[in-house]
Design an enzyme around this catalytic site. Sequence first.
Site, PDB file in Angstrom:
ATOM      1  N   SER A 141      63.843  47.780  28.272  1.00  0.00           N
ATOM      2  CA  SER A 141      64.483  46.479  28.072  1.00  0.00           C
ATOM      3  C   SER A 141      64.813  46.359  26.591  1.00  0.00           C
ATOM      4  O   SER A 141      64.235  47.079  25.755  1.00  0.00           O
ATOM      5  CB  SER A 141      63.488  45.372  28.467  1.00  0.00           C
ATOM      6  OG  SER A 141      63.934  44.107  28.024  1.00  0.00           O
ATOM      7  N   TYR A 154      55.061  41.472  28.883  1.00  0.00           N
ATOM      8  CA  TYR A 154      56.328  42.175  29.142  1.00  0.00           C
ATOM      9  C   TYR A 154      56.756  42.987  27.912  1.00  0.00           C
ATOM     10  O   TYR A 154      57.106  44.162  28.009  1.00  0.00           O
ATOM     11  CB  TYR A 154      57.392  41.136  29.511  1.00  0.00           C
ATOM     12  CG  TYR A 154      58.694  41.683  30.030  1.00  0.00           C
ATOM     13  CD1 TYR A 154      58.861  41.992  31.374  1.00  0.00           C
ATOM     14  CD2 TYR A 154      59.783  41.872  29.185  1.00  0.00           C
ATOM     15  CE1 TYR A 154      60.062  42.481  31.861  1.00  0.00           C
ATOM     16  CE2 TYR A 154      60.988  42.360  29.656  1.00  0.00           C
ATOM     17  CZ  TYR A 154      61.133  42.657  30.997  1.00  0.00           C
ATOM     18  OH  TYR A 154      62.330  43.137  31.466  1.00  0.00           O
TER      19      TYR A 154
HETATM   20  P1  NAD Z   1      64.268  42.207  40.388  1.00  0.00           P
HETATM   21  O1  NAD Z   1      63.201  41.168  40.467  1.00  0.00           O
HETATM   22  O2  NAD Z   1      65.628  41.913  40.934  1.00  0.00           O
HETATM   23  O3  NAD Z   1      63.777  43.570  41.041  1.00  0.00           O
HETATM   24  C1  NAD Z   1      62.497  44.073  40.795  1.00  0.00           C
HETATM   25  C2  NAD Z   1      62.175  45.109  41.834  1.00  0.00           C
HETATM   26  O4  NAD Z   1      60.851  45.635  41.576  1.00  0.00           O
HETATM   27  C3  NAD Z   1      62.136  44.549  43.262  1.00  0.00           C
HETATM   28  O5  NAD Z   1      62.668  45.493  44.154  1.00  0.00           O
HETATM   29  C4  NAD Z   1      60.636  44.373  43.513  1.00  0.00           C
HETATM   30  O6  NAD Z   1      60.281  44.401  44.885  1.00  0.00           O
HETATM   31  C5  NAD Z   1      60.107  45.591  42.782  1.00  0.00           C
HETATM   32  N1  NAD Z   1      58.680  45.503  42.480  1.00  0.00           N
HETATM   33  C6  NAD Z   1      58.011  44.573  41.777  1.00  0.00           C
HETATM   34  N2  NAD Z   1      56.695  44.851  41.767  1.00  0.00           N
HETATM   35  C7  NAD Z   1      56.541  46.014  42.484  1.00  0.00           C
HETATM   36  C8  NAD Z   1      55.425  46.804  42.839  1.00  0.00           C
HETATM   37  N3  NAD Z   1      54.179  46.492  42.433  1.00  0.00           N
HETATM   38  N4  NAD Z   1      55.638  47.901  43.596  1.00  0.00           N
HETATM   39  C9  NAD Z   1      56.879  48.244  44.021  1.00  0.00           C
HETATM   40  N5  NAD Z   1      57.982  47.515  43.694  1.00  0.00           N
HETATM   41  C10 NAD Z   1      57.797  46.412  42.946  1.00  0.00           C
HETATM   42  O7  NAD Z   1      64.345  42.564  38.820  1.00  0.00           O
HETATM   43  P2  NAD Z   1      65.448  43.329  37.951  1.00  0.00           P
HETATM   44  O8  NAD Z   1      65.990  42.349  36.984  1.00  0.00           O
HETATM   45  O9  NAD Z   1      66.357  44.122  38.806  1.00  0.00           O
HETATM   46  O10 NAD Z   1      64.487  44.288  37.101  1.00  0.00           O
HETATM   47  C11 NAD Z   1      64.423  45.679  37.282  1.00  0.00           C
HETATM   48  C12 NAD Z   1      63.885  46.302  35.994  1.00  0.00           C
HETATM   49  O11 NAD Z   1      64.808  46.044  34.928  1.00  0.00           O
HETATM   50  C13 NAD Z   1      62.544  45.749  35.546  1.00  0.00           C
HETATM   51  O12 NAD Z   1      61.743  46.782  35.017  1.00  0.00           O
HETATM   52  C14 NAD Z   1      62.936  44.781  34.442  1.00  0.00           C
HETATM   53  O13 NAD Z   1      61.900  44.590  33.512  1.00  0.00           O
HETATM   54  C15 NAD Z   1      64.113  45.514  33.840  1.00  0.00           C
HETATM   55  N6  NAD Z   1      65.009  44.676  33.051  1.00  0.00           N
HETATM   56  C16 NAD Z   1      65.630  43.613  33.612  1.00  0.00           C
HETATM   57  C17 NAD Z   1      66.505  42.858  32.821  1.00  0.00           C
HETATM   58  C18 NAD Z   1      67.241  41.683  33.378  1.00  0.00           C
HETATM   59  O14 NAD Z   1      67.855  40.958  32.578  1.00  0.00           O
HETATM   60  N7  NAD Z   1      67.260  41.453  34.679  1.00  0.00           N
HETATM   61  C19 NAD Z   1      66.698  43.188  31.494  1.00  0.00           C
HETATM   62  C20 NAD Z   1      66.039  44.279  30.959  1.00  0.00           C
HETATM   63  C21 NAD Z   1      65.201  45.021  31.753  1.00  0.00           C
END
Ligand code: NAD
Length: 259
Positions: A141, A154
Amino acid sequence: MLKGKAAIVTGSTSGIGRGIAHALAGQGVNIMLNGFADAATVDTVKGEITKFGVKVEYNAADVTKPDQIAAMVDATVKAFGSCDVVVNNAGIQFVAPIDKFPLDKWDAVIATNLSSAFYSTRYVLPIMRGKKWGRIINIASAHGLVASEDKVAYVSAKHGIVGMTKVTALETAGSGITCNSICPGWVLTPLVQKQIDAMAAEDKLSEDQAKLKLLSEKQPSKQFVTPEQIGGLVVFLCSDAADQITGAHLSIDGGWTAQ
Ligand code: NAD
């Protein structure tokens, strides 16, 4: 070039992971889906992937549990004959000041966003070493490079995964395996929608006003990054052109960390 390879994408039932699974499937990669989701959602995402003409399976591993990750790696090899690409993407967020941050939330965020990538890397490396080829891509991130208040677990986990990426890169250098982290800025997914909803309620804003406020605070482009764009970067990191890119952290953040 990637046709017939096999990838695990953790957390691919939603958001960024789903976009990455689509992008890899578009290159002919067989996909092991993972994430918490009801049966209908799993079926929908499986259907989306099948349209690319690749094989797709779903594994319900909780990525905080090392034995379940080991079993998912085994299941991938059993289903597709290998495990060539691992995208450590599953993640959660919790927001509170340090002195009020619940201890169980700290443990959950560190386990989900950091320890999970250690487990999968540990279990998949012997397979990749055997094939003399592999790609480990950690979804970090902007918060892997800079901090924001109220996100202690985080930010700690994401800085940790950027460091883990570098260790993995050094231990695999020259072996045909690369490991890199991707550092996205704001992406409009369920994880961020919760933060927009909280901001709208707290500051008495419409959803659109809250989105603009969220973007304006950090992301100079004032535009969300898309899961498709992150998928495109993952595909590039899996290509021959990226053979010598390892241990890197690649920002895709509309200028967030340029400030
Ligand atoms: P999201 O909530 O849409 O998806 C998260 C996914 O992780 C889901 O499929 C959920 O079921 C799965 N998950 C959570 N805990 C789990 C576990 N214990 N075992 C198996 N699966 C699990 O979130 P997102 O925004 O798509 O985030 C995905 C990644 O991207 C994360 O690591 C997040 O930190 C990172 N990220 C997101 C953003 C953003 O702005 N959305 C920015 C930077 C980084």
